[in-house]
Design a protein around this motif. Sequence first.
Motif, PDB file in Angstrom:
ATOM      1  N   ALA A   1       0.913  -1.270   0.082  1.00 17.10           N
ATOM      2  CA  ALA A   1       0.078  -0.060   0.019  1.00 17.10           C
ATOM      3  C   ALA A   1       0.911   1.342  -0.049  1.00 17.10           C
ATOM      4  O   ALA A   1       0.485   2.214  -0.764  1.00 17.10           O
ATOM      5  N   GLN A   2       1.954   1.018   0.769  1.00 18.22           N
ATOM      6  CA  GLN A   2       2.715   2.306   0.815  1.00 18.22           C
ATOM      7  C   GLN A   2       3.882   2.569  -0.215  1.00 18.22           C
ATOM      8  O   GLN A   2       4.150   3.928  -0.179  1.00 18.22           O
ATOM      9  N   LYS A   3       4.501   1.476  -0.634  1.00 17.54           N
ATOM     10  CA  LYS A   3       5.699   1.820  -1.694  1.00 17.54           C
ATOM     11  C   LYS A   3       5.264   1.244  -2.780  1.00 17.54           C
ATOM     12  O   LYS A   3       6.470   1.218  -3.817  1.00 17.54           O
ATOM     13  N   LYS A   4       4.043   1.422  -3.428  1.00 16.93           N
ATOM     14  CA  LYS A   4       3.770   0.562  -4.464  1.00 16.93           C
ATOM     15  C   LYS A   4       4.658   0.966  -5.759  1.00 16.93           C
ATOM     16  O   LYS A   4       5.248   0.293  -6.421  1.00 16.93           O
ATOM     17  N   GLN A   5       4.789   2.319  -6.044  1.00 13.52           N
ATOM     18  CA  GLN A   5       5.727   2.847  -7.051  1.00 13.52           C
ATOM     19  C   GLN A   5       7.137   2.607  -6.915  1.00 13.52           C
ATOM     20  O   GLN A   5       7.504   1.968  -7.957  1.00 13.52           O
ATOM     21  N   ASN A   6       7.760   2.734  -5.763  1.00 13.67           N
ATOM     22  CA  ASN A   6       8.748   2.348  -5.402  1.00 13.67           C
ATOM     23  C   ASN A   6       9.410   0.831  -5.973  1.00 13.67           C
ATOM     24  O   ASN A   6      10.352   0.599  -6.652  1.00 13.67           O
ATOM     25  N   ILE A   7       8.471  -0.202  -5.534  1.00 16.64           N
ATOM     26  CA  ILE A   7       8.828  -1.453  -5.523  1.00 16.64           C
ATOM     27  C   ILE A   7       8.569  -1.562  -7.067  1.00 16.64           C
ATOM     28  O   ILE A   7       9.328  -2.506  -7.620  1.00 16.64           O
ATOM     29  N   VAL A   8       7.557  -1.165  -7.784  1.00 16.36           N
ATOM     30  CA  VAL A   8       7.393  -1.236  -9.430  1.00 16.36           C
ATOM     31  C   VAL A   8       8.535  -1.012  -9.980  1.00 16.36           C
ATOM     32  O   VAL A   8       9.248  -1.773 -10.870  1.00 16.36           O
ATOM     33  N   SER A   9       9.287   0.122  -9.753  1.00 21.56           N
ATOM     34  CA  SER A   9      10.370   0.561 -10.448  1.00 21.56           C
ATOM     35  C   SER A   9      11.530  -0.289  -9.955  1.00 21.56           C
ATOM     36  O   SER A   9      12.378  -0.812 -10.912  1.00 21.56           O
ATOM     37  N   GLY A  10      12.040  -0.711  -8.667  1.00 17.80           N
ATOM     38  CA  GLY A  10      12.785  -1.407  -8.216  1.00 17.80           C
ATOM     39  C   GLY A  10      12.915  -2.704  -9.022  1.00 17.80           C
ATOM     40  O   GLY A  10      13.830  -3.251  -9.543  1.00 17.80           O
ATOM     41  N   LEU A  11      11.445  -3.435  -8.938  1.00 18.87           N
ATOM     42  CA  LEU A  11      11.240  -4.580  -9.570  1.00 18.87           C
ATOM     43  C   LEU A  11      11.436  -4.967 -11.095  1.00 18.87           C
ATOM     44  O   LEU A  11      12.471  -5.740 -11.490  1.00 18.87           O
TER      45      LEU A  11
ATOM     46  N   GLU B   1      -4.073  -5.510  -6.773  1.00 20.95           N
ATOM     47  CA  GLU B   1      -4.532  -5.184  -8.193  1.00 20.95           C
ATOM     48  C   GLU B   1      -3.992  -3.771  -8.798  1.00 20.95           C
ATOM     49  O   GLU B   1      -3.455  -3.836  -9.763  1.00 20.95           O
ATOM     50  N   ALA B   2      -3.886  -2.784  -8.051  1.00 22.62           N
ATOM     51  CA  ALA B   2      -3.325  -1.567  -8.585  1.00 22.62           C
ATOM     52  C   ALA B   2      -1.642  -1.899  -8.818  1.00 22.62           C
ATOM     53  O   ALA B   2      -1.212  -1.283  -9.719  1.00 22.62           O
ATOM     54  N   PHE B   3      -1.038  -2.345  -7.720  1.00 19.77           N
ATOM     55  CA  PHE B   3       0.451  -2.733  -7.904  1.00 19.77           C
ATOM     56  C   PHE B   3       0.588  -3.520  -9.185  1.00 19.77           C
ATOM     57  O   PHE B   3       1.744  -3.204  -9.981  1.00 19.77           O
ATOM     58  N   ILE B   4      -0.222  -4.245  -9.503  1.00 16.02           N
ATOM     59  CA  ILE B   4       0.128  -5.281 -10.671  1.00 16.02           C
ATOM     60  C   ILE B   4      -0.049  -4.405 -11.904  1.00 16.02           C
ATOM     61  O   ILE B   4       0.425  -4.735 -12.918  1.00 16.02           O
ATOM     62  N   GLU B   5      -1.081  -3.749 -11.856  1.00  8.34           N
ATOM     63  CA  GLU B   5      -1.446  -2.693 -12.921  1.00  8.34           C
ATOM     64  C   GLU B   5      -0.054  -2.075 -13.187  1.00  8.34           C
ATOM     65  O   GLU B   5       0.222  -1.972 -14.529  1.00  8.34           O
ATOM     66  N   LEU B   6       0.266  -1.225 -12.413  1.00 13.97           N
ATOM     67  CA  LEU B   6       1.778  -0.440 -12.548  1.00 13.97           C
ATOM     68  C   LEU B   6       2.738  -1.405 -13.157  1.00 13.97           C
ATOM     69  O   LEU B   6       3.230  -0.834 -13.738  1.00 13.97           O
ATOM     70  N   LEU B   7       2.911  -2.530 -12.477  1.00  8.27           N
ATOM     71  CA  LEU B   7       4.062  -3.416 -12.697  1.00  8.27           C
ATOM     72  C   LEU B   7       3.874  -3.903 -14.253  1.00  8.27           C
ATOM     73  O   LEU B   7       4.779  -3.672 -15.072  1.00  8.27           O
ATOM     74  N   THR B   8       2.637  -4.285 -14.519  1.00  9.26           N
ATOM     75  CA  THR B   8       2.234  -4.560 -15.997  1.00  9.26           C
ATOM     76  C   THR B   8       2.814  -3.540 -17.006  1.00  9.26           C
ATOM     77  O   THR B   8       3.508  -3.887 -17.667  1.00  9.26           O
ATOM     78  N   SER B   9       2.386  -2.335 -16.710  1.00 14.91           N
ATOM     79  CA  SER B   9       2.890  -1.145 -17.750  1.00 14.91           C
ATOM     80  C   SER B   9       4.170  -1.048 -17.779  1.00 14.91           C
ATOM     81  O   SER B   9       4.741  -0.880 -18.751  1.00 14.91           O
ATOM     82  N   SER B  10       4.771  -1.297 -16.466  1.00 20.03           N
ATOM     83  CA  SER B  10       6.236  -0.677 -16.263  1.00 20.03           C
ATOM     84  C   SER B  10       7.108  -1.925 -17.195  1.00 20.03           C
ATOM     85  O   SER B  10       7.937  -1.421 -17.884  1.00 20.03           O
ATOM     86  N   VAL B  11       6.667  -3.219 -17.014  1.00 15.99           N
ATOM     87  CA  VAL B  11       7.479  -4.299 -17.667  1.00 15.99           C
ATOM     88  C   VAL B  11       7.136  -4.025 -19.377  1.00 15.99           C
ATOM     89  O   VAL B  11       7.859  -4.448 -20.108  1.00 15.99           O
ATOM     90  N   GLU B  12       5.849  -3.891 -19.596  1.00 12.48           N
ATOM     91  CA  GLU B  12       5.427  -3.734 -20.887  1.00 12.48           C
ATOM     92  C   GLU B  12       6.281  -2.659 -21.579  1.00 12.48           C
ATOM     93  O   GLU B  12       6.790  -2.923 -22.840  1.00 12.48           O
ATOM     94  N   SER B  13       6.534  -1.488 -21.021  1.00  8.35           N
ATOM     95  CA  SER B  13       7.297  -0.568 -21.431  1.00  8.35           C
ATOM     96  C   SER B  13       8.561  -0.665 -21.621  1.00  8.35           C
ATOM     97  O   SER B  13       9.622   0.221 -21.926  1.00  8.35           O
ATOM     98  N   SER B  14       9.187  -1.665 -20.912  1.00  8.05           N
ATOM     99  CA  SER B  14      10.748  -1.834 -20.651  1.00  8.05           C
ATOM    100  C   SER B  14      11.115  -2.244 -22.085  1.00  8.05           C
ATOM    101  O   SER B  14      10.666  -3.109 -22.843  1.00  8.05           O
ATOM    102  N   PRO B  15      12.412  -1.705 -22.393  1.00 10.56           N
ATOM    103  CA  PRO B  15      13.022  -1.929 -24.120  1.00 10.56           C
ATOM    104  C   PRO B  15      13.037  -3.505 -23.966  1.00 10.56           C
ATOM    105  O   PRO B  15      13.557  -4.330 -22.987  1.00 10.56           O
ATOM    106  N   SER B  16      13.331  -3.954 -25.364  1.00 10.65           N
ATOM    107  CA  SER B  16      13.660  -5.238 -25.541  1.00 10.65           C
ATOM    108  C   SER B  16      15.125  -5.324 -25.680  1.00 10.65           C
ATOM    109  O   SER B  16      15.481  -4.108 -25.469  1.00 10.65           O
ATOM    110  N   GLY B  17      15.716  -6.571 -25.710  1.00  3.69           N
ATOM    111  CA  GLY B  17      16.954  -6.752 -25.450  1.00  3.69           C
ATOM    112  C   GLY B  17      17.666  -7.993 -26.298  1.00  3.69           C
ATOM    113  O   GLY B  17      16.761  -8.769 -26.579  1.00  3.69           O
ATOM    114  N   VAL B  18      19.052  -8.081 -26.547  1.00  3.25           N
ATOM    115  CA  VAL B  18      19.505  -9.125 -27.079  1.00  3.25           C
ATOM    116  C   VAL B  18      19.994 -10.003 -26.276  1.00  3.25           C
ATOM    117  O   VAL B  18      20.848  -9.465 -25.268  1.00  3.25           O
ATOM    118  N   MET B  19      19.544 -11.387 -26.247  1.00  3.45           N
ATOM    119  CA  MET B  19      20.168 -12.338 -25.180  1.00  3.45           C
ATOM    120  C   MET B  19      21.622 -12.651 -25.598  1.00  3.45           C
ATOM    121  O   MET B  19      22.027 -12.472 -26.438  1.00  3.45           O
TER     122      MET B  19
END
Lengths: 525, 525
Positions: free
Chosen positions: A280-290, A317-335
Amino acid sequence: MSLTGQQLIGYEYSQQGKQTFTGINPRNNEALSPIFHEATKNEVDLAVHKAHEAFKIYRRLSDKQKAQFLEKIAEEIVEIGDVLLDTASLETALPIARLQGERGRTVGQLQLFANLLKEGSWVNARIDLAQPDRTPLPKPDIRQMEVPLGPVAVFGASNFPLAFSVAGGDTVSALAAGCPVVFKAHPAHPATCELVATAILKAAKACQLPDGVFSMVHGLTHEPGMALVTHPLIQAVGFTGSFRGGKAIYDAAVRRNIPIPVYAEMGSTNPVFILPEALAQKKQNIVSGLTGSITLGVGQFCTNPGVIVTESSSESEAFIELLTSSVESSPSGVMLTAVIKNTYQKGIEHLSMNPDVNVLAGSLPHTSDTEVSSYLLETTAQAAIENPALLEEVFGPSSLHVQAQSKEEVLKLAESLQGHLTTTIHGTENDLREYAELIDILTQKVGRLIINGYPTGVEVTHAMTHGGPFPATTDSRSTSVGTNAIYRFVRPVSFQDLPQFLLPEALQDKNPLDIWRMVNGEYKK
Amino acid sequence: MSLTGQQLIGYEYSQQGKQTFTGINPRNNEALSPIFHEATKNEVDLAVHKAHEAFKIYRRLSDKQKAQFLEKIAEEIVEIGDVLLDTASLETALPIARLQGERGRTVGQLQLFANLLKEGSWVNARIDLAQPDRTPLPKPDIRQMEVPLGPVAVFGASNFPLAFSVAGGDTVSALAAGCPVVFKAHPAHPATCELVATAILKAAKACQLPDGVFSMVHGLTHEPGMALVTHPLIQAVGFTGSFRGGKAIYDAAVRRNIPIPVYAEMGSTNPVFILPEALAQKKQNIVSGLTGSITLGVGQFCTNPGVIVTESSSESEAFIELLTSSVESSPSGVMLTAVIKNTYQKGIEHLSMNPDVNVLAGSLPHTSDTEVSSYLLETTAQAAIENPALLEEVFGPSSLHVQAQSKEEVLKLAESLQGHLTTTIHGTENDLREYAELIDILTQKVGRLIINGYPTGVEVTHAMTHGGPFPATTDSRSTSVGTNAIYRFVRPVSFQDLPQFLLPEALQDKNPLDIWRMVNGEYKK
C-alpha cells in the motif's frame, strides 16, 4: 594481441582435434573470428596431468606468494584494455558499460582474495596443546589447518563473461586455496576466454609459477567437460550455469570410482514476497525496483526475481497494473546466445499455454529475430502449490506474479518452495513483525534473505552466501561468491606431535604469520 | 529398567513389524534377550515426520538451551549406571574397563559440544556493514551465519557401542547444530542402544523438547536404514562402519531426487612408516607401541595400524623379528560379532594365499570357535605398488609389514596410497629432515599425520580431524570427531538489510551473545 583459437595447456598452445566452432554475434547471429578448436580427450588429459604436477609445487607456496599471483592476474586483466570489453560485448551483446562494471568486479574479487591470503587467518588454524601429565593417558599435541584439495575443474557461466568465467569467483577461490585450475571455456564467449586465460598465464609466468597451474580447454560439445569431470586426477568441480548442465556434472562426479565434490550453482527463481502494508505504501517504488531487477542484463542473472507473491487486495491489483505497464514498456534486448533466446521464448510459451497462467505484459510471437521482450505472467498460489513446475526458472527478463488469497496461503506457498539462491521480502515494520513465520520458513529455503531490496546485485564480500539448497546448488553448505568460497577447495588436516620444524608456519608456536588461531578452544592472535 | 525391544519414535514406543532379531553374545554365540523388532517402512516414516515437525521448534532454540540438553543427556547416561557397561560388554565382548573409558569419552564429548554452544562463536557470524554512500551503487548490509540443515539420519558403529553409537559424535554434533536425529540402532548391540536412547529421550523430556527431536529405529536388514537415507525429509547422514555399508548409503543419497550430504567414515589401514635411524634407535619401544596399537580392542579400531613400512636393512630384519614374536605372543580375543570374526578370518586367509605375502605371526586355522589371534603378515613394496588391494583393510588385530628396498621405493609406495584416516611416521630429527618429501606426500593422503606415536586413540578436541580422502570417508572436508564435526550439519545463510529486530542474536549490532565475529573482514568480540 591476436587470438589463436587453441587450447592453453599450461604455457603451451595445443590444437590436436578437428572439431571446430566459432563465437556468434548474438546481435546478428553472424560467426565471429577466430575459429576455435574443441579440445580432444588427450588434450584434457594433458592439462590435468600438468595441473597435478604443478600442484606439487603450487600447494607449498606461501599465502603471500599466492596473493601476488592473484594481484598480478588483476593487473594483467586491466592491461588487456578496451579490447577485452569490445570482444566480450561482441560475443555476448552485453553493453560496454555493464562489462566495465563486471571487469571492476572481477578485479575487485581478485584483490579481495589476495587480501584474504595476506591476512592469513582463513586457514582455520587450531592448536590443542599437549598435556603430558594427563591420566590415564597423556594428551598429544594436535594442530589442524586447511590444505588444498588438488586440481580443480571450473566451468564458466555464459551470463558473466568476466566475473563468473575464466578469472571468476571459482577460479580465483581455487587458486587462492592452492589448487591449480583447468578451466573449461564457455563456447558463447571463447575469444573473451582466450584473452583472460592469456592474462592469467602471463601472471603465472611473471610469478614463476609451475607449468600447469592454469590451463584452459575449449569445447562446444559436452565431451571435453565430461572428460575433465571424470578425470581421476581432478579433485573438485566449480560450475555456474543451468540445472541440466550442473546436474549432469554432479551425476558424473558422484559416480566416479573416487567421488569428488561438485559445487554447481544452477540458478533459481528468487521469489519476492510483497507484504500488505508495504504494498500500500511503496507501490511505485517497488514497481520501479522490481522492473529494473527483472530486466537487468536482459534478465540474465542467476538472482533474477522470477516469482512475485502478493496477497489479493485492491492495492495488489493496483500494484500489478503498475508493474504490468512498467514491464510492458521496458525496452527489448538481445540475449547472450540464440540458444538462450530460444529457451526463453519456449519457456514463456510453455508457461503461457498453461490454463492457470495469464500473460499480463509481453506479446508472442516476437517481432525481432534477435531481440526479446520482457514478460509478466500471472497465476494463483493455489495453482503454484498444486503444480510447482509453474515456479521453475525461465532464464530471461520475465517474472510470474503469484496471487495468494490470504496470509495462510502465502505461508503454504512458502512451505512448498524448493531451494533458491535468494528470497526477498518487502514489508514495513508492522508487516515484518506480523509475518515472522514467513521469514522463518523462507530462511530454510534459501542462501540469502533480502529485506526491502532486490536480489540482483551479489556483493563480493565476506558475509555473502551465493548458494542455497538444491536445486539452487548441489551443495548448500557452500557459496560461490565471497571469501567463504575458498572453503570449497580445501580440507582439514591434523598434525599430531609434530616437532616445530616440521609444522606449517600457520601452526608453529611462535605464530610467525601473526594470524588468528584457536588455541585450546580460544581465539587468539 | 526393563528393555522393550521396540522402536523409540519420539516419546512413543512402536512395534508394528513382524521381523525380529536378538543381540548375540559373541563370547558364546548365544542369543540375548529381549527380542528386538525391526522397524517397518511406516515406522521409519513416522520417526522422520516427527523429526521434521520437531525441527520447526528445535532449530529456533538458543545455543544455551541446546547445551542444557546435551549436558542432561550426559547426566542421564551416567545415571543408567553399571547396567549400561554390563549390557554393552555382554553384547560386544568388550571388557568393562574399556567400556568405562568409552562412557567417559561419550560423556566428555557431550560436554565438549555443550561448551562449544555455550561459548557460541561456532556459528561463524560475519557482518559486512552497509556503505550507503558507495558509488555507483550503495552497499547493503550483509550478515551471515550457519543454520541447521534439518533432520539427520545417524548410523552407529559396532566397534564403539557408546562413543560412536546412539549418543556418539554424529548424534551429538547434529543435535548441537540444531538438527533432530533419527538413529538407526546397530543390531550388534541393540540393548545398549535402547538404554542410551532412553537416556536421550529422558533428557529431551526434562528439557521440554518437542516430540521427535530424537528417535531410534532397529533393523537387522538394510531396509530400515535405506528407508531412512532415501526419505525426502532427511537432510544429511552420518555413518561410521564398513566401506560397503558407507558406500551403499552414499550411492543411495546422491541418487535421490534431492541429493543430500553423506558423512561416512569407512575406516582405513593407517600406514605406519618407520624411518631408518628411529628403527635402529627405538626398535623395542616401537615394537611394544605397535603391538599395543595393533591388538587394542582386538584390533577393532578404525585407526588400527594395518600397514607397517620399513626399508630393508639388518635393523629392519631385527625389528621385524621382535615384532613377530611380540604379535605372536599377544593374547587372543573375542571379536564384536561372528560376522566380523568370519570376515577377519577370511581376510587373513585371502591375504595369506597371495604368493607375494608371507605370514610371520599367527596361525591358521583358528583353534577357538569364538576367539581370534593376532597376525603379522609381510609383503614387498613392489608387490603392494603393483597390487594396491594388498593394502586394503582387514578389520581386526592384524598388520601387514611392507618391505621397501630404498627410500625411493618408500616414496613411490607413499604416492600410490589411497586415502586414509591417519598415517604415522617414526623418525629421529635426522630422519624427518631427510624424509621431508615423504611427509609432504603423506599429508595429501590422510586426515591426520602422527609423528612418533600410534594412530589408535582419537582425541575428542577442537583440532582433531577424524576423516580423510576417499575411501577413508565420503567427504574429506569433514571430521566425525571433535568440535568441527558440527559443520557437517549446517549451512551458511546471509541476511541482507534486515532490521535489528529480525536478526538472529548472533548477528545483532550489540553482539548480545558476546561471540567472536568477523566484522568487515576483522575478527572482533
